[in-house]
Design a protein around this motif. Structure first.
Motif, mmCIF file in Angstrom:
data_model
loop_
_atom_site.group_PDB
_atom_site.id
_atom_site.type_symbol
_atom_site.label_atom_id
_atom_site.label_comp_id
_atom_site.label_asym_id
_atom_site.label_seq_id
_atom_site.Cartn_x
_atom_site.Cartn_y
_atom_site.Cartn_z
ATOM 1 N N ASP A 507 0.844 -1.002 0.094
ATOM 2 C CA ASP A 507 -0.144 0.148 -0.091
ATOM 3 C C ASP A 507 0.928 1.217 0.045
ATOM 4 O O ASP A 507 1.146 1.619 1.193
ATOM 5 C CB ASP A 507 -0.865 -0.054 1.289
ATOM 6 N N THR A 528 -2.999 -7.774 -2.086
ATOM 7 C CA THR A 528 -3.344 -6.335 -2.295
ATOM 8 C C THR A 528 -2.209 -5.736 -2.665
ATOM 9 O O THR A 528 -1.152 -5.868 -2.478
ATOM 10 C CB THR A 528 -3.943 -5.777 -1.229
ATOM 11 N N GLY A 530 -1.596 -1.559 -4.217
ATOM 12 C CA GLY A 530 -2.107 -0.045 -4.532
ATOM 13 C C GLY A 530 -1.058 0.840 -3.940
ATOM 14 O O GLY A 530 -0.327 0.276 -2.975
ATOM 15 N N MET A 531 -0.825 1.953 -4.451
ATOM 16 C CA MET A 531 -1.883 2.607 -5.388
ATOM 17 C C MET A 531 -0.983 2.780 -6.742
ATOM 18 O O MET A 531 0.086 3.698 -6.721
ATOM 19 C CB MET A 531 -2.450 3.863 -5.010
ATOM 20 N N GLU A 552 -7.017 -7.582 -4.480
ATOM 21 C CA GLU A 552 -7.623 -6.400 -4.336
ATOM 22 C C GLU A 552 -6.403 -5.526 -5.058
ATOM 23 O O GLU A 552 -5.323 -5.364 -4.840
ATOM 24 C CB GLU A 552 -7.836 -5.734 -3.226
ATOM 25 N N SER A 554 -6.012 -1.315 -6.176
ATOM 26 C CA SER A 554 -6.128 0.275 -6.545
ATOM 27 C C SER A 554 -5.313 0.678 -7.388
ATOM 28 O O SER A 554 -4.075 0.435 -7.410
ATOM 29 C CB SER A 554 -5.903 0.736 -5.182
ATOM 30 N N HIS A 556 -4.354 4.034 -10.500
ATOM 31 C CA HIS A 556 -4.711 5.297 -11.379
ATOM 32 C C HIS A 556 -4.590 4.985 -12.748
ATOM 33 O O HIS A 556 -3.346 4.306 -13.050
ATOM 34 C CB HIS A 556 -3.751 6.340 -10.905
ATOM 35 N N LEU A 566 -9.491 7.373 -10.818
ATOM 36 C CA LEU A 566 -9.157 6.378 -9.780
ATOM 37 C C LEU A 566 -10.428 5.242 -9.801
ATOM 38 O O LEU A 566 -11.302 5.785 -9.869
ATOM 39 C CB LEU A 566 -8.889 7.142 -8.430
ATOM 40 N N SER A 568 -11.051 0.892 -8.168
ATOM 41 C CA SER A 568 -10.538 -0.285 -7.790
ATOM 42 C C SER A 568 -10.935 -1.382 -8.587
ATOM 43 O O SER A 568 -12.016 -1.266 -8.922
ATOM 44 C CB SER A 568 -11.032 -0.250 -6.072
ATOM 45 N N SER A 570 -11.840 -5.431 -8.196
ATOM 46 C CA SER A 570 -11.907 -6.591 -7.280
ATOM 47 C C SER A 570 -11.138 -7.978 -7.686
ATOM 48 O O SER A 570 -10.713 -7.916 -9.141
ATOM 49 C CB SER A 570 -13.192 -6.961 -7.020
#
Length: 579
Positions: A507, A528, A530-531, A552, A554, A556, A566, A568, A570
């Motif tokens: 993250d 996960t 991001g970003m 997951e 996330s 840009h 922006l 997200s 799944s």
């Protein structure tokens, strides 16, 4: 006069800060036996004089003071213009308490107030409001003396509600209303509560009625003891012989001894992997609301939670939490809209029990006899500590208080420092934390020399930092790292990130995807991400193939070379993209 930033913490830190209208009551609590108490205290809250009054709820630990206060706090929100809940405890910081009150009143809006002290600001805001301030767990009169100027008397029925174990404190702080003393549950109420907790609305089988009522009596009417015992019984087969074994272990004793005995019995019934999970939670300050999303990762990082299928570690960790909640050893303080637990905490008495166990368990003992000539990792300590803002720049005194010398620590609860003191105190401290696995430092803006200070922390599994500049090369030697969270103004990501094969959660506030074209490395564990900042053309099978188990994302997307949008993605969406 001082300048005050109401949101002293950084925007990125959202850990355990309560909102203005926070719901403190847990859906898991049963408020059996509090009906009369609630009616009596309500009369003091919404009736009585128009002048400011202090309503004290007094009783021993585990008797239900906070539970009753939470219920009243939630159920009468429309009666007051402003409500604030603050936990004080034995060790407190007046400035932090005042700032916490301001944050709850004003929300998370970043507002800088000049020319006033915090006390003046609070007093000015509350002067025209009908307010309810809850001061939970007061231990001494001095607290009120340091806070009272913040609470003006507007003659509009404002109230201060406090909980305390001390009758002397309650009497000394009395304004108009007499302190309200909570008594223990009757045997009948204890049995009613026990049944509700164990059977969840079902009827108690006839063969368990007698032994169940006996167990309820042996709890001596302490609600906490009843709920913890219920947690044990709910995990057992419904056989009278098994319940009798529990009853025989509840020997008559004083209330305090009985409560600790109940805790020990519940601890003994825990599966081995749950014991360190519980003890770890006991390291945090009283009433500290632990963010579950982080807690589950910390347990994994400390290797309390294990699974043959490493991709299911998060599920296993969550299962451990729900197991501890079902045993009433962990309390839910806030849920998400989907019902999942967002924040949790442990009762004061559970925490005291945990700290007592920590001093006796292997976590406080050397794995090998101490030899001052040895400095290798074979000298590991299982020393548990919560590193906080009031600690000295070196921790030798703290370690000596546990009967230990200044040696590396294998695991601690994550460090938390106050903003004003952290910079000059953090890096010397890191020299003593060579073996730690978790560093949560999002509430500190680290100085430029942070990367050099982190070179020796090769055992890290969880790292969350707030820095001016970040280059992945500076942490690429942390090959055990599972979680990386970064807040930074200048971020440089290199292909070195793909060498960190154990990463599970990344993250970073914004970074561009980059890799060596020839690299065949795949992050199988990554769940996960991001970003990311990238173009649509980069989102090709080669990109998705790097993270086959991503759940997951996330990202840009700059489709047209101008303003990024922006969104997200799944796990299901990711699969569709691959196809």
């Amino acid at each position: 006069m001082e300048d005050i930033d109401i949101c002293e913490r950084t925007p990125a830190l959202t850990s355990a800060e309560p909102s203005t209208r926070r719901s403190y009551a847990s859906a898991d609590e049963e408020l059996v036996g509090f009906d009369d108490d609630a009616r009596n205290v309500i009369q003091k809250l919404i009736g009585g004089p128009t002048e400011l009054d202090i309503i004290s709820i007094v009783g021993m630990g585990g008797i239900g003071k906070t539970t009753l206060a939470r219920m009243l706090y939630n159920n009468h929100s429309t009666h007051f213009d402003v409500q604030v809940w603050c936990t004080v405890s034995e060790t407190y910081n007046v400035r932090e308490l005042l700032l916490e009150m301001l944050k709850q009143i004003m929300g998370d809006t970043h507002v800088t107030i000049n020319d006033y002290s915090i006390v003046d600001v609070l007093s000015k805001i509350l002067r025209t409001k009908k307010y309810l301030i809850v001061l939970d767990d007061i231990w001494e009169v001095k607290v009120w003396e340091e806070l009272r100027l913040s609470f003006p008397d507007g003659g509009n029925g404002s109230r201060i509600m406090l909980t305390t174990r001390s009758a002397e404190v309650a009497m000394e702080l009395k304004h108009h209303s007499d302190p309200y003393f909570l008594s223990c549950l009757s045997d009948k109420q204890s049995w009613e509560l026990l049944q509700k907790k164990v059977f969840q609305g079902e009827s108690c089988p006839p063969e368990l009625q007698s032994v169940g009522a006996e167990i309820a009596t042996l709890t001596k009417g302490l609600p906490l003891a009843v709920t913890v015992i219920a947690g044990i019984l709910s995990q057992m087969e419904r056989q009278a012989s098994l319940w009798l074994e529990v009853a025989h272990k509840l020997c008559p004793s004083s209330l305090e001894q009985q409560l600790m005995g109940v805790m020990q019995l519940s601890y003994d019934h825990l599966e081995d992997h749950l014991k360190p999970c519980l003890l770890y939670m006991g390291l945090f300050p009283k009433r500290y609301e632990i963010p579950v999303s982080d807690l589950l990762k910390w347990w994994i990082a400390e290797e309390f939670v294990q699974n043959i299928d490493t991709l299911k570690l998060e599920e296993t960790s969550r299962s451990c939490l729900y197991d501890l909640v079902s045993r009433s050893l962990v309390m839910v303080s806030k849920r998400r809209t989907n019902g999942e637990i967002k924040y949790c905490t442990v009762h004061d008495q559970v925490r005291e029990f945990c700290m007592e166990k920590i001093t006796k368990e292997k976590f406080m003992q050397p794995l090998v006899p101490y030899n001052p000539r040895q400095t290798s990792d074979s000298d590991e300590q299982r020393l548990c500590m919560y590193i906080h803002g009031t600690m000295k720049s070196n921790i030798s005194k703290e370690m000596e208080s546990f009967g230990q010398r200044q040696r590396p620590l294998e695991f601690i609860a994550h460090p938390k420092f106050s903003i004003s003191e952290s910079k000059r105190r953090l890096f010397p401290l890191l020299n003593n934390l060579r073996l730690i696995r978790v560093l949560h430092l999002l509430d500190i803006y680290l100085q430029d020399s942070w990367a050099a200070a982190f070179q020796s922390l090769t055992h890290l599994r969880f790292l969350a930092i707030f820095v001016k500049a970040f280059n992945i090369n500076w942490v690429s030697h942390l090959l055990q790292l599972q979680t990386l969270r970064v807040r930074s103004s200048y971020i440089m990501i290199s292909p070195a990130i793909w060498k960190m094969a154990k990463l599970r959660h990344v993250d970073i506030n914004e970074f561009s995807i980059t890799w060596e074209e020839s690299s065949e490395i795949v992050l199988h564990n990554l769940k996960t991400l991001g970003m990311c900042y990238m173009s649509v053309s980069d989102m090709n099978p080669k990109f998705w193939g790097k993270f086959p188990n991503l759940e997951e994302l996330s990202v840009h997307i700059d489709e047209f070379g101008n303003v990024p949008h922006l969104f997200s993605v799944s796990h299901a969406s990711v699969n569709r993209e691959i196809r």
